[in-house]
Design an enzyme around this catalytic site. Structure first.
Site, PDB file in Angstrom:
ATOM      1  N   PHE A 125       0.697  -1.058   0.078  1.00 35.34           N
ATOM      2  CA  PHE A 125      -0.030  -0.073  -0.065  1.00 35.34           C
ATOM      3  C   PHE A 125       0.876   1.355  -0.076  1.00 35.34           C
ATOM      4  O   PHE A 125       1.798   1.330   0.852  1.00 35.34           O
ATOM      5  CB  PHE A 125      -1.075   0.047   1.189  1.00 35.34           C
ATOM      6  CG  PHE A 125      -1.969   1.118   1.370  1.00 35.34           C
ATOM      7  CD1 PHE A 125      -2.654   1.364   0.455  1.00 35.34           C
ATOM      8  CD2 PHE A 125      -1.745   1.870   2.631  1.00 35.34           C
ATOM      9  CE1 PHE A 125      -3.738   2.351   0.624  1.00 35.34           C
ATOM     10  CE2 PHE A 125      -2.660   3.108   2.713  1.00 35.34           C
ATOM     11  CZ  PHE A 125      -3.346   3.358   1.837  1.00 35.34           C
ATOM     12  N   THR A 128       2.234   7.345   1.926  1.00 36.97           N
ATOM     13  CA  THR A 128       3.043   8.143   2.290  1.00 36.97           C
ATOM     14  C   THR A 128       4.038   8.935   1.587  1.00 36.97           C
ATOM     15  O   THR A 128       4.343   7.967   0.558  1.00 36.97           O
ATOM     16  CB  THR A 128       3.845   7.556   3.538  1.00 36.97           C
ATOM     17  OG1 THR A 128       2.910   7.018   4.577  1.00 36.97           O
ATOM     18  CG2 THR A 128       4.842   8.339   4.446  1.00 36.97           C
ATOM     19  N   ASN A 131       6.730  14.546   2.262  1.00 38.89           N
ATOM     20  CA  ASN A 131       6.135  15.631   3.142  1.00 38.89           C
ATOM     21  C   ASN A 131       4.808  15.464   3.229  1.00 38.89           C
ATOM     22  O   ASN A 131       3.810  16.208   3.489  1.00 38.89           O
ATOM     23  CB  ASN A 131       6.031  16.875   2.085  1.00 38.89           C
ATOM     24  CG  ASN A 131       7.526  17.386   2.060  1.00 38.89           C
ATOM     25  OD1 ASN A 131       8.368  17.331   3.070  1.00 38.89           O
ATOM     26  ND2 ASN A 131       8.167  17.670   0.660  1.00 38.89           N
ATOM     27  N   ALA A 132       4.035  14.000   3.142  1.00 36.19           N
ATOM     28  CA  ALA A 132       2.834  14.006   3.616  1.00 36.19           C
ATOM     29  C   ALA A 132       2.816  12.681   4.384  1.00 36.19           C
ATOM     30  O   ALA A 132       2.786  11.407   4.042  1.00 36.19           O
ATOM     31  CB  ALA A 132       1.875  13.652   2.224  1.00 36.19           C
ATOM     32  N   ALA A 244      -7.737  -1.778   8.600  1.00 36.26           N
ATOM     33  CA  ALA A 244      -6.493  -2.545   9.054  1.00 36.26           C
ATOM     34  C   ALA A 244      -5.622  -2.108  10.472  1.00 36.26           C
ATOM     35  O   ALA A 244      -5.080  -3.063  10.733  1.00 36.26           O
ATOM     36  CB  ALA A 244      -5.214  -1.828   8.009  1.00 36.26           C
ATOM     37  N   ARG A 245      -6.130  -1.119  10.799  1.00 35.18           N
ATOM     38  CA  ARG A 245      -5.533  -0.572  12.369  1.00 35.18           C
ATOM     39  C   ARG A 245      -5.849  -1.826  13.368  1.00 35.18           C
ATOM     40  O   ARG A 245      -4.843  -1.856  14.177  1.00 35.18           O
ATOM     41  CB  ARG A 245      -5.894   0.648  12.700  1.00 35.18           C
ATOM     42  CG  ARG A 245      -5.146   1.886  11.816  1.00 35.18           C
ATOM     43  CD  ARG A 245      -5.763   3.217  12.007  1.00 35.18           C
ATOM     44  NE  ARG A 245      -5.001   4.182  11.409  1.00 35.18           N
ATOM     45  CZ  ARG A 245      -5.551   5.299  10.824  1.00 35.18           C
ATOM     46  NH1 ARG A 245      -6.739   6.035  11.060  1.00 35.18           N
ATOM     47  NH2 ARG A 245      -4.751   6.143  10.122  1.00 35.18           N
ATOM     48  N   GLN A 281       8.082  -8.485  45.543  1.00 33.28           N
ATOM     49  CA  GLN A 281       6.870  -7.570  44.868  1.00 33.28           C
ATOM     50  C   GLN A 281       6.947  -6.694  44.030  1.00 33.28           C
ATOM     51  O   GLN A 281       6.116  -6.522  43.228  1.00 33.28           O
ATOM     52  CB  GLN A 281       6.092  -7.162  46.214  1.00 33.28           C
ATOM     53  CG  GLN A 281       4.726  -6.771  46.006  1.00 33.28           C
ATOM     54  CD  GLN A 281       4.076  -6.212  47.272  1.00 33.28           C
ATOM     55  OE1 GLN A 281       4.448  -5.262  47.971  1.00 33.28           O
ATOM     56  NE2 GLN A 281       2.937  -6.717  47.978  1.00 33.28           N
ATOM     57  N   GLU A 366       1.055   3.222  10.161  1.00 33.59           N
ATOM     58  CA  GLU A 366      -0.332   3.290  10.091  1.00 33.59           C
ATOM     59  C   GLU A 366      -1.314   4.303  11.035  1.00 33.59           C
ATOM     60  O   GLU A 366      -2.204   4.227  11.322  1.00 33.59           O
ATOM     61  CB  GLU A 366      -1.090   1.934  10.422  1.00 33.59           C
ATOM     62  CG  GLU A 366      -0.497   0.869   9.280  1.00 33.59           C
ATOM     63  CD  GLU A 366      -1.469  -0.227   8.947  1.00 33.59           C
ATOM     64  OE1 GLU A 366      -2.682  -0.456   9.228  1.00 33.59           O
ATOM     65  OE2 GLU A 366      -0.943  -1.250   8.287  1.00 33.59           O
ATOM     66  N   THR A 368       0.422   7.673  13.336  1.00 35.67           N
ATOM     67  CA  THR A 368       0.772   7.973  14.676  1.00 35.67           C
ATOM     68  C   THR A 368      -0.019   7.812  15.714  1.00 35.67           C
ATOM     69  O   THR A 368      -1.143   8.129  15.442  1.00 35.67           O
ATOM     70  CB  THR A 368       1.656   9.370  14.674  1.00 35.67           C
ATOM     71  OG1 THR A 368       0.691  10.276  14.854  1.00 35.67           O
ATOM     72  CG2 THR A 368       2.801   9.415  13.686  1.00 35.67           C
TER      73      THR A 368
END
Ligand code: COS
Length: 387
Positions: A125, A128, A131-132, A244-245, A281, A366, A368
């Site tokens: 896929f 990105t 700059n994007a 997808a996330r 502990q 996918e 931030t």
């Protein structure tokens, strides 16, 4: 791997067992070597293909099993127990395949889905660009109509399985003035004239996954490669990421479970002050928090995946929640696992340092986790405006 009973069907349990077997027999024995050599796991991809895992979410008419997001998450979780770099290639195949499944024409589905299902061709896929990243609507790769063809120019950055995959679903700009509504999606194939691969990235972790530039220089493709409608590209990208996330959340759960298992095993056998350190502990409480957070994340990921499969409409918020919660959890749990193993945890002879290095990407790719919070915040604002 210890697991609470989530009342899986026989078929779902079979998927879990199959993926678990691949993790234990095929992935764990080679993960350190693949990481060190930054080597793409082709042999394991073939094992996954043989186990029919690539077609879990694809309809039967294209050779798949017509299962959903939940079954995909179950497989991803088990594979991620072995290594998330290897699992990322598997998950990226669904990320690249969803646009075709959701928006492809009958001809496009018939042409591409059977090969994706069989694992004959990997799919990637491409959204990105330099700059994007978070601001995905700013992409600058262009697609211009030229007679019966489209001409594509631009560079996609950090594309998972770049160079290794044969099919690419990419998002371009066809009308800059329209912003997000000026984006259009296309299917590209390795070997298309003017399509080449740029720099292969070297990374902090996730080293068995290929991350590479896609370079389009007057790349000419026929009209029938457009996916969906002109101007629909941004929506295609967002709908794909919504599906997808939860898979990234599942990957986080599998990875964190592996880190917890290593930490418990170590704490039970490491003797300090004449006792196994699990009797202290301070260690018990860390392990208890790790186990509780993993189970909470697993429950959330499963519930979101099942909600998606039940046909819920607007799942952006839930999907972002599953990704956000589970991946922040995995970063914390893998960091705590390194802490429990102490000096040994920092050494490459134990697997937890790799798990911690790998975990970081889950909070970044996918979308931030800051963008996940934006998506959730925006959805809340919209929901409450209606009340
Ligand atoms: N499903 C369907 N439509 C969606 C959507 C979704 N999940 N999210 C947004 N849209 C639609 C909006 O409704 C809007 O449509 P209209 O033009 O009809 O109003 C359009 O898409 C633009 O949405 P928005 O104004 O919210 O876009 P922004 O430019 O503000 O960007 C975010 C929104 C932050 C959500 C987007 O840029 C994003 O997800 N960024 C992260 C990208 C990412 O995950 N990158 C990782 C690389 S891919 S592995």
């Amino acid at each position: 791997m210890t697991q609470v009973n989530y009342f899986l069907t026989e078929e779902q349990q079979m998927i879990v067992d199959l993926a678990w077997q691949i993790a234990v027999e095929k992935i764990i024995p080679v993960r350190a070597k693949l990481d060190e050599a930054e080597e793409f796991p082709w042999d394991i991809m073939k094992d996954m293909a043989q186990a029919d895992l690539f077609g879990l979410y694809i309809p039967e008419e294209y050779g798949g099993f017509a299962k959903g997001c939940f079954e995909n998450c179950l497989a991803v979780e088990q594979l991620a127990y072995g290594c998330i770099a290897v699992t990322t290639t598997f998950a990226a195949s669904a990320l690249g395949g969803y646009p075709i499944l959701l928006f492809g024409s009958d001809e496009q589905k018939a042409r591409y889905l059977p090969d994706i299902t069989s694992g004959k061709r990997l799919v990637a896929f491409g959204l990105t660009e330099a700059n994007a990243g978070s601001d995905a609507a700013r992409i600058q790769t262009t697609a211009v109509e030229d007679g019966d063809d489209w001409i594509i120019n631009g560079t996609k950055q950090w594309i998972t399985s770049g160079g290794e995959a044969e099919i690419y679903t990419i998002i371009t700009m066809t009308n800059r003035n329209k912003g997000a509504r000026g984006a259009t999606a296309f299917i590209l194939e390795k070997g298309d004239p003017g399509f080449s691969f740029g720099k292969k990235e070297r990374k902090m972790g996730l080293n068995a996954s290929s991350t590479r530039e896609l370079v389009f220089n007057e790349c000419r493709i026929p009209k029938d490669r457009m996916l969906g409608k002109k101007g629909q590209g941004f929506i295609i990208a967002m709908r794909t990421l919504d599906l997808a996330r939860p898979g990234i959340g599942a990957m986080a759960v599998g990875l964190a479970q592996a880190a917890l298992d290593e930490a418990v095993k170590y704490a039970r056998q490491r003797i300090q002050f004449d006792q196994p350190i699990i009797s202290f502990q301070a260690i018990q409480h860390m392990l208890a928090d790790m186990a509780t957070r993993i189970e909470a994340s697993r429950a959330l990921v499963y519930s979101v995946a099942r909600t998606i499969d039940a046909g819920a409409n607007d799942v952006a918020k839930l999907s972002a929640m599953a990704k956000l919660f589970a991946t922040d959890m995995a970063m914390q749990v893998t960091t705590d696992a390194v802490q429990i193993l102490g000096g040994y945890g920092y050494m490459k002879s134990y697997p937890v340092e790799k798990m911690m290095r790998d975990a970081k990407v889950l909070q970044i790719y996918e979308g931030t986790n800051q963008i996940m919070r934006n998506v959730i915040g925006k959805a809340l604002n919209k929901e409450y405006a209606k009340k």
